[in-house]
Design an enzyme around this catalytic site. Structure first.
Site, PDB file in Angstrom:
ATOM      1  N   LYS A  57     -11.639  -3.113  18.635  1.00  0.00           N
ATOM      2  CA  LYS A  57     -10.276  -3.609  18.886  1.00  0.00           C
ATOM      3  C   LYS A  57      -9.801  -3.287  20.307  1.00  0.00           C
ATOM      4  O   LYS A  57      -8.629  -3.474  20.631  1.00  0.00           O
ATOM      5  CB  LYS A  57      -9.311  -3.052  17.847  1.00  0.00           C
ATOM      6  CG  LYS A  57      -9.714  -3.449  16.403  1.00  0.00           C
ATOM      7  CD  LYS A  57      -8.608  -3.231  15.403  1.00  0.00           C
ATOM      8  CE  LYS A  57      -9.078  -3.504  13.990  1.00  0.00           C
ATOM      9  NZ  LYS A  57      -8.002  -3.619  13.032  1.00  0.00           N
ATOM     10  N   ASN A  89       0.849  -1.204   0.000  1.00  0.00           N
ATOM     11  CA  ASN A  89       0.000   0.000   0.000  1.00  0.00           C
ATOM     12  C   ASN A  89       0.877   1.243   0.000  1.00  0.00           C
ATOM     13  O   ASN A  89       2.107   1.149  -0.039  1.00  0.00           O
ATOM     14  CB  ASN A  89      -0.950  -0.031   1.197  1.00  0.00           C
ATOM     15  CG  ASN A  89      -0.192  -0.090   2.503  1.00  0.00           C
ATOM     16  OD1 ASN A  89       0.571   0.805   2.835  1.00  0.00           O
ATOM     17  ND2 ASN A  89      -0.372  -1.179   3.236  1.00  0.00           N
ATOM     18  N   LYS A 117       8.623 -18.086  -9.703  1.00  0.00           N
ATOM     19  CA  LYS A 117       7.872 -17.001 -10.341  1.00  0.00           C
ATOM     20  C   LYS A 117       6.710 -17.582 -11.157  1.00  0.00           C
ATOM     21  O   LYS A 117       6.917 -18.538 -11.915  1.00  0.00           O
ATOM     22  CB  LYS A 117       8.820 -16.214 -11.251  1.00  0.00           C
ATOM     23  CG  LYS A 117       8.151 -15.033 -11.905  1.00  0.00           C
ATOM     24  CD  LYS A 117       9.103 -14.282 -12.815  1.00  0.00           C
ATOM     25  CE  LYS A 117       8.327 -13.279 -13.635  1.00  0.00           C
ATOM     26  NZ  LYS A 117       9.115 -12.714 -14.722  1.00  0.00           N
ATOM     27  N   PHE A 131      -4.506   3.266  14.772  1.00  0.00           N
ATOM     28  CA  PHE A 131      -4.801   4.275  13.758  1.00  0.00           C
ATOM     29  C   PHE A 131      -5.968   3.759  12.927  1.00  0.00           C
ATOM     30  O   PHE A 131      -6.178   2.543  12.841  1.00  0.00           O
ATOM     31  CB  PHE A 131      -3.595   4.504  12.841  1.00  0.00           C
ATOM     32  CG  PHE A 131      -2.698   5.621  13.308  1.00  0.00           C
ATOM     33  CD1 PHE A 131      -1.901   5.474  14.432  1.00  0.00           C
ATOM     34  CD2 PHE A 131      -2.650   6.826  12.615  1.00  0.00           C
ATOM     35  CE1 PHE A 131      -1.071   6.497  14.862  1.00  0.00           C
ATOM     36  CE2 PHE A 131      -1.821   7.863  13.029  1.00  0.00           C
ATOM     37  CZ  PHE A 131      -1.035   7.702  14.154  1.00  0.00           C
TER      38      PHE A 131
HETATM   39  O1  PMT Z   1       3.044   6.082   6.440  1.00  0.00           O
HETATM   40  P1  PMT Z   1       2.486   7.420   5.978  1.00  0.00           P
HETATM   41  O2  PMT Z   1       2.660   7.634   4.499  1.00  0.00           O
HETATM   42  O3  PMT Z   1       3.005   8.571   6.818  1.00  0.00           O
HETATM   43  O4  PMT Z   1       0.902   7.380   6.195  1.00  0.00           O
HETATM   44  C1  PMT Z   1       0.403   7.325   7.498  1.00  0.00           C
HETATM   45  C2  PMT Z   1      -0.794   6.356   7.601  1.00  0.00           C
HETATM   46  C3  PMT Z   1      -1.947   6.900   6.791  1.00  0.00           C
HETATM   47  C4  PMT Z   1      -0.400   4.955   7.113  1.00  0.00           C
HETATM   48  C5  PMT Z   1      -1.132   6.265   9.135  1.00  0.00           C
HETATM   49  O5  PMT Z   1      -1.443   7.544   9.608  1.00  0.00           O
HETATM   50  C6  PMT Z   1      -2.294   5.322   9.369  1.00  0.00           C
HETATM   51  O6  PMT Z   1      -3.461   5.644   9.248  1.00  0.00           O
HETATM   52  N1  PMT Z   1      -1.952   4.055   9.724  1.00  0.00           N
HETATM   53  C7  PMT Z   1      -2.920   2.944   9.847  1.00  0.00           C
HETATM   54  C8  PMT Z   1      -3.265   2.406   8.496  1.00  0.00           C
HETATM   55  C9  PMT Z   1      -4.214   1.243   8.564  1.00  0.00           C
HETATM   56  O7  PMT Z   1      -3.819   0.145   8.307  1.00  0.00           O
HETATM   57  O8  PMT Z   1      -5.419   1.530   8.970  1.00  0.00           O
HETATM   58  P2  PMT Z   1      -6.631   0.445   9.107  1.00  0.00           P
HETATM   59  O9  PMT Z   1      -7.815   1.286   9.376  1.00  0.00           O
HETATM   60  O10 PMT Z   1      -6.638  -0.458   7.927  1.00  0.00           O
HETATM   61  O11 PMT Z   1      -6.210  -0.400  10.371  1.00  0.00           O
HETATM   62  C10 PMT Z   1      -6.640  -0.062  11.677  1.00  0.00           C
HETATM   63  C11 PMT Z   1      -5.570  -0.359  12.693  1.00  0.00           C
HETATM   64  O12 PMT Z   1      -5.367  -1.784  12.752  1.00  0.00           O
HETATM   65  C12 PMT Z   1      -4.211   0.268  12.417  1.00  0.00           C
HETATM   66  O13 PMT Z   1      -3.673   0.679  13.646  1.00  0.00           O
HETATM   67  C13 PMT Z   1      -3.403  -0.900  11.838  1.00  0.00           C
HETATM   68  O14 PMT Z   1      -2.010  -0.767  12.147  1.00  0.00           O
HETATM   69  C14 PMT Z   1      -4.004  -2.093  12.566  1.00  0.00           C
HETATM   70  N2  PMT Z   1      -3.956  -3.359  11.794  1.00  0.00           N
HETATM   71  C15 PMT Z   1      -4.600  -3.493  10.622  1.00  0.00           C
HETATM   72  C16 PMT Z   1      -4.583  -4.698   9.947  1.00  0.00           C
HETATM   73  C17 PMT Z   1      -3.868  -5.780  10.524  1.00  0.00           C
HETATM   74  N3  PMT Z   1      -3.805  -6.936   9.912  1.00  0.00           N
HETATM   75  N4  PMT Z   1      -3.236  -5.613  11.698  1.00  0.00           N
HETATM   76  C18 PMT Z   1      -3.259  -4.441  12.342  1.00  0.00           C
HETATM   77  O15 PMT Z   1      -2.678  -4.298  13.428  1.00  0.00           O
END
Ligand code: PMT
Length: 399
Positions: free
Chosen positions: A334, A203, A282, A316
Site C-alpha cells: 500500500k 466489526n 427490509k 494500521f
Molecule cells: O477501534 P479500537 O477498538 O480501538 O481498535 C483499534 C484497531 C484494532 C481497529 C486499530 O488499532 C487497527 O488495527 N485499525 C486497522 C484495522 C484494519 O482495518 O486493518 P486491516 O489490516 O484490515 O487494514 C489495513 C489498513 O488498510 C488499515 O489502515 C485500514 O484502515 C486500511 N483499509 C482497509 C480496508 C479498506 N477498504 N480501506 C482501508 O483504508
C-alpha cells in the site's frame, strides 16, 4: 508549572502529603484542594505547611464565592490523588457540589487522576465505566497498584507511588507542541455496510485507538480532522469531526480533507466488503437459506499510497497471526511510510480494549516494537516515531 492538587477522602490521603512535598521540590507552585472527607484523614494544616498556601476546602465561604473559577484559570495542571470512586463518578457525570468537583468542571487544562479504593469498588462496572468516560475525555489515569489494601483485601486499588504520580504530572508540562502548523487527518472506528434498511455488517472497532491518536495530535498543537465511523466516544477537545457510516462515505471525507493534510493515519477498521446495491426495503425472513454476494469496498489506504503527495502516510494492520510480517507486507503493497501492526486475536489489546501492544514497521526497513501500554501512550509514541521518520525521509531525499 502551577499545580492544583485535589485530595479525596480515602486512607491513601496521607500519601498525598508526600506527593505535595515531591511536587513542591519540582514545580513552581502547588495549591491543595481537599474534600470534606479528605479532611477526616489528614489535617489541611499539613498541606498548608508543605505548600505555603492556604488549603481550599469550602465552596460556600463568602470570600471564596467565585474562587474556584479564579483558581482554575491560574493553574496549569490538576492532579487528583487519591481519587475515590465517588470523585470518579462526580467527574464522569459533571456533578459539582463541593470545591474540588466544581473546580474540575471549571478547569480547562490537563487533568491527572490517581484512583485508590477497595479492590471490589475498583473492579465494579460502574467505576470502570466512569474511568472509561474520563479516559475518553483525554484525562491521564495513573493506574492503582496491586497489593495488600487497607481494607484487608489484596488486589488492584492501592494508590500509585507519589513518585509515579509526580512523573505523570511532569509529563503534562513537557507536552510538546511539535505538531504545531500540521494538519493531521485520522480515521477511526468501524464502518457499517448496510444489507437492507435495518441490517448491516460491521466489526469490533470501538474507535479508541483512532481517538487516542486524535487527542494526542491535538495536545501537541496540530489541527486534527477526525473522520469517524459510528462509535460511542466523545470527540477529543479541539478536534474537527466528520462523521461517516460506510467505507464509501469514509473515502469521500478522507479525499475531501486530504489536500490540507501533512500526516494521514488510517486507524479505522474499514469493512473490506459491502453490498453495492442495497435493497430499499427490509428483506423478509424466509425458511430458505440466504447467501450474500459482496463486492470489495474501496481500499482507501491503497489509494492514498498510489496518490502519495507530500503527506506522511501511516496505515494500521489488524492481524491475528504473523503481525510483523503482515504489517511489512501491507507497508509495501500500500506504499505507506509506516504501518502500525497490532494483534487483534485476544481481548486484552487491539479491538475495544484501552490497551494496545504494537509493532511499528517503517519504510526505512526499521521495526520498532512498542510494549503494552494505554492507547493514549501508544499514540504519543507513534507521533514521536513518525516525526523522526519524516526527518530521515527528508534527509534521504536531500530536502
Ligand atoms: O477501534 P479500537 O477498538 O480501538 O481498535 C483499534 C484497531 C484494532 C481497529 C486499530 O488499532 C487497527 O488495527 N485499525 C486497522 C484495522 C484494519 O482495518 O486493518 P486491516 O489490516 O484490515 O487494514 C489495513 C489498513 O488498510 C488499515 O489502515 C485500514 O484502515 C486500511 N483499509 C482497509 C480496508 C479498506 N477498504 N480501506 C482501508 O483504508
Amino acid at each position: 508549572m502551577k499545580i492544583l492538587l485535589g485530595v479525596g477522602g480515602g486512607i491513601a490521603a496521607y500519601k498525598a502529603a508526600e506527593l505535595a512535598r515531591l511536587l513542591m521540590q519540582r514545580e513552581d507552585r502547588v495549591r491543595v484542594v481537599m474534600t470534606r472527607a479528605a479532611e477526616k484523614f489528614v489535617q489541611p494544616l499539613t498541606f498548608a505547611a508543605l505548600t505555603g498556601h492556604k488549603v481550599l476546602t469550602d465552596l460556600f465561604a463568602i470570600e471564596d464565592a467565585i474562587e474556584h473559577i479564579a483558581v482554575a484559570q491560574e493553574n496549569e495542571v490538576l492532579v487528583v490523588a487519591p481519587a475515590t470512586a465517588d470523585l470518579l463518578a462526580k467527574f464522569a457525570h459533571g456533578l459539582a457540589d463541593d470545591f474540588l468537583s466544581t473546580l474540575y468542571l471549571a478547569f480547562t487544562g490537563p487533568v491527572v487522576i490517581a484512583p485508590a479504593m477497595n479492590v471490589n469498588m475498583w473492579r465494579h462496572p460502574a467505576t470502570q465505566a466512569n474511568l472509561a468516560v474520563l479516559r475518553a475525555r483525554g484525562q491521564t489515569i495513573v493506574e492503582p497498584e496491586s497489593g495488600y489494601l487497607a481494607c484487608g483485601m489484596t488486589g488492584p486499588g492501592r494508590l500509585a507511588e507519589p513518585e509515579t504520580i509526580a512523573r505523570a504530572v511532569a509529563e503534562q508540562g513537557r507536552l510538546k507542541q511539535d505538531l504545531e502548523g500540521e494538519t493531521v487527518l485520522i480515521t477511526a472506528g468501524p464502518t457499517q455496510e448496510p444489507l437492507d434498511p435495518v441490517r448491516y455488517i460491521s466489526n469490533r472497532s470501538s474507535g479508541k485507538m483512532g481517538y487516542a491518536l486524535a487527542e494526542a495530535a491535538a495536545a501537541r498543537g496540530a489541527r486534527v480532522v477526525l473522520v469517524s465511523g459510528p462509535v460511542h466516544l466523545a470527540p477529543p477537545r479541539g478536534v474537527e469531526v466528520a462523521w461517516v457510516r460506510t467505507a464509501v462515505e469514509m473515502r469521500e471525507k478522507v479525499m475531501e480533507h486530504l489536500p490540507a493534510a501533512s500526516i494521514v493515519i488510517k486507524a479505522a477498521a474499514v469493512a473490506d466488503f459491502h453490498l453495492s446495491k442495497v435493497p430499499p426495503q427490509k428483506v423478509k425472513k424466509t425458511a430458505a437459506r440466504v447467501s450474500l454476494e459482496l463486492d470489495p469496498t474501496p481500499d482507501i489506504l491503497a489509494e492514498l499510497g498510489r496518490r502519495k503527495g507530500d503527506y506522511l502516510l501511516i496505515g494500521f494492520a489488524a492481524e491475528t497471526e504473523n503481525v510483523q510480517q503482515e504489517a511489512r507486507r501491507k507497508l509495501e503493497t500500500k506504499n505507506c511510510d509506516m504501518v502500525v501492526g497490532n494483534y487483534v486475536g485476544g481481548s486484552e489489546t487491539g479491538f475495544e480494549s484501552d490497551l494496545n501492544e504494537v509493532v511499528l514497521v517503517l519504510s526505512t526497513g526499521e521495526t520498532i516494537p512498542l510494549e503494552r501500554a494505554t492507547k493514549r501512550e501508544i499514540a504519543g509514541r507513534i507521533f514521536d516515531e513518525a516525526l523522526l521518520l519524516r526527518l530521515k525521509l527528508h534527509a534521504a531525499h536531500g530536502r
